[in-house]
Design a protein around this motif. Structure first.
Motif, PDB file in Angstrom:
ATOM      1  N   THR A 165      49.381 -56.953  56.111  1.00  0.00           N
ATOM      2  CA  THR A 165      48.783 -57.490  54.880  1.00  0.00           C
ATOM      3  C   THR A 165      48.264 -58.884  55.175  1.00  0.00           C
ATOM      4  OG1 THR A 165      50.238 -56.210  53.443  1.00  0.00           O
ATOM      5  CG2 THR A 165      49.190 -58.156  52.498  1.00  0.00           C
ATOM      6  N   THR A 166      47.012 -59.111  54.863  1.00  0.00           N
ATOM      7  CA  THR A 166      46.387 -60.411  55.104  1.00  0.00           C
ATOM      8  C   THR A 166      46.125 -61.075  53.759  1.00  0.00           C
ATOM      9  OG1 THR A 166      45.325 -59.574  57.101  1.00  0.00           O
ATOM     10  CG2 THR A 166      44.458 -61.612  56.161  1.00  0.00           C
ATOM     11  N   VAL A 167      46.495 -62.346  53.654  1.00  0.00           N
ATOM     12  CA  VAL A 167      46.302 -63.109  52.428  1.00  0.00           C
ATOM     13  C   VAL A 167      45.223 -64.154  52.680  1.00  0.00           C
ATOM     14  CG1 VAL A 167      47.372 -64.614  50.723  1.00  0.00           C
ATOM     15  CG2 VAL A 167      48.687 -62.742  51.726  1.00  0.00           C
ATOM     16  N   THR A 172      44.245 -60.333  48.713  1.00  0.00           N
ATOM     17  CA  THR A 172      45.134 -59.657  49.661  1.00  0.00           C
ATOM     18  C   THR A 172      44.431 -58.419  50.189  1.00  0.00           C
ATOM     19  OG1 THR A 172      46.187 -58.380  47.880  1.00  0.00           O
ATOM     20  CG2 THR A 172      47.203 -60.472  48.501  1.00  0.00           C
ATOM     21  N   ARG A 223      44.426 -61.756  43.337  1.00  0.00           N
ATOM     22  CA  ARG A 223      45.575 -62.155  42.531  1.00  0.00           C
ATOM     23  C   ARG A 223      45.427 -63.627  42.148  1.00  0.00           C
ATOM     24  NH1 ARG A 223      49.727 -58.316  43.435  1.00  0.00           N
ATOM     25  NH2 ARG A 223      49.348 -56.990  45.257  1.00  0.00           N
ATOM     26  N   GLU A 247      44.259 -65.794  45.324  1.00  0.00           N
ATOM     27  CA  GLU A 247      44.153 -65.303  46.694  1.00  0.00           C
ATOM     28  C   GLU A 247      43.692 -63.856  46.681  1.00  0.00           C
ATOM     29  OE1 GLU A 247      48.194 -66.006  47.696  1.00  0.00           O
ATOM     30  OE2 GLU A 247      48.859 -63.989  47.130  1.00  0.00           O
ATOM     31  N   ASP A 254      45.415 -55.137  52.298  1.00  0.00           N
ATOM     32  CA  ASP A 254      46.490 -54.309  52.850  1.00  0.00           C
ATOM     33  C   ASP A 254      45.872 -53.188  53.684  1.00  0.00           C
ATOM     34  OD1 ASP A 254      48.657 -55.653  51.576  1.00  0.00           O
ATOM     35  OD2 ASP A 254      48.055 -54.708  49.701  1.00  0.00           O
ATOM     36  N   ARG A 281      42.526 -56.609  46.833  1.00  0.00           N
ATOM     37  CA  ARG A 281      42.861 -57.004  45.458  1.00  0.00           C
ATOM     38  C   ARG A 281      42.856 -58.520  45.367  1.00  0.00           C
ATOM     39  NH1 ARG A 281      48.149 -54.571  42.656  1.00  0.00           N
ATOM     40  NH2 ARG A 281      46.727 -52.793  42.553  1.00  0.00           N
TER      41      ARG A 281
END
Length: 578
Positions: free
Chosen positions: A305-307, A297, A348, A295, A299, A346
């Motif tokens: 914070t949006t995923v 992210t 992840r 995913e 911020d 970022r």
């Protein structure tokens, strides 16, 4: 007289028979029955560890021979050991040493024979006692013939068995169940597999014959879910009673499930983006056992914070590549960002580990981005264009200087003609400066052209990066693409990969007579470079015009805003009048 002597002898024998009947029995067996029964001894010796006169030892080991003298008889002061190879040879005699005092009614004597590799014959002498017919049989001790190792993987890795290559260090995935089978070189009477415990003792894992699962030449052991590092020791005892000289030790290491490796970068994005930007990510994600999910992210500083899930990652996939042609693009438009905001982006990735500690996570670097207006972003990119233009001006200037030095060198050829040494047949003439037909200035031109090729290629790439950034921020127009790609980047790339390397090669291989052609080639390349530079200058003027138009538009917007404000103010005043 003779009768008297005979009578005395008979009386002596009779007295002896009455006083020592066992001695009389031995005399009777030896003298009358012709038996080999030995005469009674004052000293009685017994060799330790011999069965029917034979002692089996491990080949190559040191053999400790111990003889006990019965203290009820006469304990000898000296005990000698005689030995030789069983195949024949000279007897050797060694004095056996006294070991301690008398214990349990016996005195011990001992001697160590070093490194016995073959069968040996032995005799022991002490006092009036003799021990003959002893034999030491040297045989091979049991050893490890082969080791089999099978690891049953944990459920989250799909279970199933995996054969592990046999070695002193066995690495298996953490949480695996490990089956070990130790095969010996000889039949085993007993065997044990153990592991050192924390209190200094050993914990038995398997033993023979209690847990025998197959032939007596092997022993199997199972280790529960392996965590960390564990030492396993196997000890063998063969049917001759010999143990393996060195216990078989292996180390089982549980290899932890590593976090996913995330190696991605942004392409065509610098430090600022517009609210409608598309952020391309290129690179790859991989995991030693498989990726479960990934995913992105986002911020927003002081906000939410949006995923955003990466749909291209399927559970169990070992690796996913994001190429230049097919990047993972993150759209910022749905986030409704406003200019002036700052965000951190970022990527992840997680694996599917279900052991203690849960899933492992890997992450890329966090990229900090400022949200700006399209006008501000274009102003930043235009400033980069100006810096690139000045850099290219320096490249053109350096190459022009090298060309001018070559032209000056041409004018001095007549003055140096007399200094040129005549060449032997089949050889090139050598200039006065020793360059073998290539002057110093032509060599400098070659170096300058090579440097210019590298610099020009970098500048072309920088202009294409500007073009990519304009496109990723959704500001690309046909006019912009024509400016940055067709009029600047593409011509620069062609010059960097074709014209300048060709000029450098010609300059390095030039002879004195090629100078005129070399100057013409340099002029042709410089003409192309100046043509692109002129385009850059035109574009800079164009940008200035665009900036003036922007100022006019801003002024018009300010006038319109002020007009609307005054109209509302007048309407309010009209309503407030009585």
């Amino acid at each position: 007289a003779t009768a008297l002597v005979g009578a005395a002898a008979l009386l002596t024998v009779a007295a002896t028979v009455v006083a020592r009947p066992s001695l009389a029995g031995v005399w009777t067996r030896r003298m009358l029955l012709l038996d080999d029964t030995p005469w009674p001894r004052r000293t009685r010796l017994e060799a330790e560890g011999f069965v029917d006169g034979v002692r089996t030892v491990a080949r190559g080991s040191d053999v400790d021979l111990v003889v006990h003298a019965d203290a009820a008889g006469e304990v000898p002061e000296v005990v000698d050991l005689r030995f030789r190879p069983a195949r024949g040879g000279t007897w050797r005699v060694e004095r056996m040493g006294v070991r301690g005092g008398i214990e349990s009614g016996r005195q011990a004597f001992g001697h160590v024979i070093k490194g016995v590799t073959e069968d040996m014959e032995l005799e022991v002498r002490g006092g009036d006692a003799r021990i003959r017919g002893l034999r030491v049989a040297a045989v091979d001790a049991p050893a490890l013939e082969r080791l089999e190792c099978t690891a049953t993987l944990p459920a989250y890795l799909g279970g199933g068995e995996r054969t592990v290559a046999a070695s002193r260090v066995l690495q298996v995935p953490r949480g695996s169940t490990v089956d070990l089978v130790f095969h010996a070189t000889k039949p085993l009477a007993a065997a044990a597999v153990s592991s050192p415990s924390g209190d200094g003792g050993d914990v038995t894992i398997a033993s023979l014959p209690d847990a025998a699962q197959g032939p007596a030449r092997s022993i199997a052991a199972r280790l529960g879910p392996v965590e960390g590092e564990r030492t396993i020791v196997a000890r063998f005892t063969d049917t001759d009673g010999l143990a393996n000289r060195e216990p078989v030790a292996v180390v089982v290491i549980a290899v932890p499930d590593e976090p996913p490796r995330v190696a991605v970068r942004m392409r065509g994005i610098s430090t600022a983006v517009t609210p409608r930007a598309l952020v391309p990510l290129v690179g790859g994600i991989s995991d030693d056992h498989g990726i479960a999910s990934a995913e992105v992210t986002v911020d927003v500083e002081g906000g939410t914070t949006t995923v955003l899930p990466v749909e291209r990652v399927r559970s169990g996939t070992a690796a996913v590549e994001f190429t230049d042609d097919a990047p993972e693009s993150v759209s910022l438009e749905p986030l409704a960002l406003v200019p002036g905001a700052s965000l951190a982006l970022r990527l992840r990735a997680r694996d599917g580990c279900t052991l203690d500690g849960g899933a492992n996570e890997g992450a890329s670097d966090a990229w900090s981005l400022d949200v700006v207006t399209p006008e501000a972003l274009m102003a930043m990119l235009e400033a980069r264009e100006i810096l690139l233009r000045r850099r290219f001006e320096s490249v053109v200037s350096d190459l022009t200087l090298a060309r001018e030095r070559l032209a000056v060198d041409e004018g001095a050829d007549d003055d140096r003609a007399d200094a040129t040494a005549p060449a032997a047949e089949g050889q090139e003439p050598v200039d006065a400066d020793g360059a073998g037909g290539v002057t110093l200035e032509s060599a400098r031109l070659a170096e300058s052209a090579a440097r210019a090729a590298g610099e020009t290629a970098e500048i072309a790439g920088a202009f294409r990066a500007i073009l990519a950034e304009v496109g990723n921020n959704r500001l690309l127009t046909e006019e912009l693409e024509n400016r940055l790609e067709r009029q600047i980047a593409a011509p620069l790339a062609a010059i960097a990969t074709g014209d300048l390397p060709g000029l450098s090669a010609r300059a390095r291989g030039a002879n004195a007579g090629d100078r005129t052609a070399l100057l013409a080639g340099a002029d042709a390349v410089l003409a192309k470079m100046r043509a692109v530079l002129d385009k850059m200058m035109e574009l800079e003027s164009y940008n200035e015009v665009i900036e003036l138009l922007r100022d006019v538009i801003r002024t018009q917007e300010e006038i319109r805003t002020e007009t609307l404000r005054r109209q509302r103010q007048r309407a309010k005043e009209a309503l407030e009048r009585p």
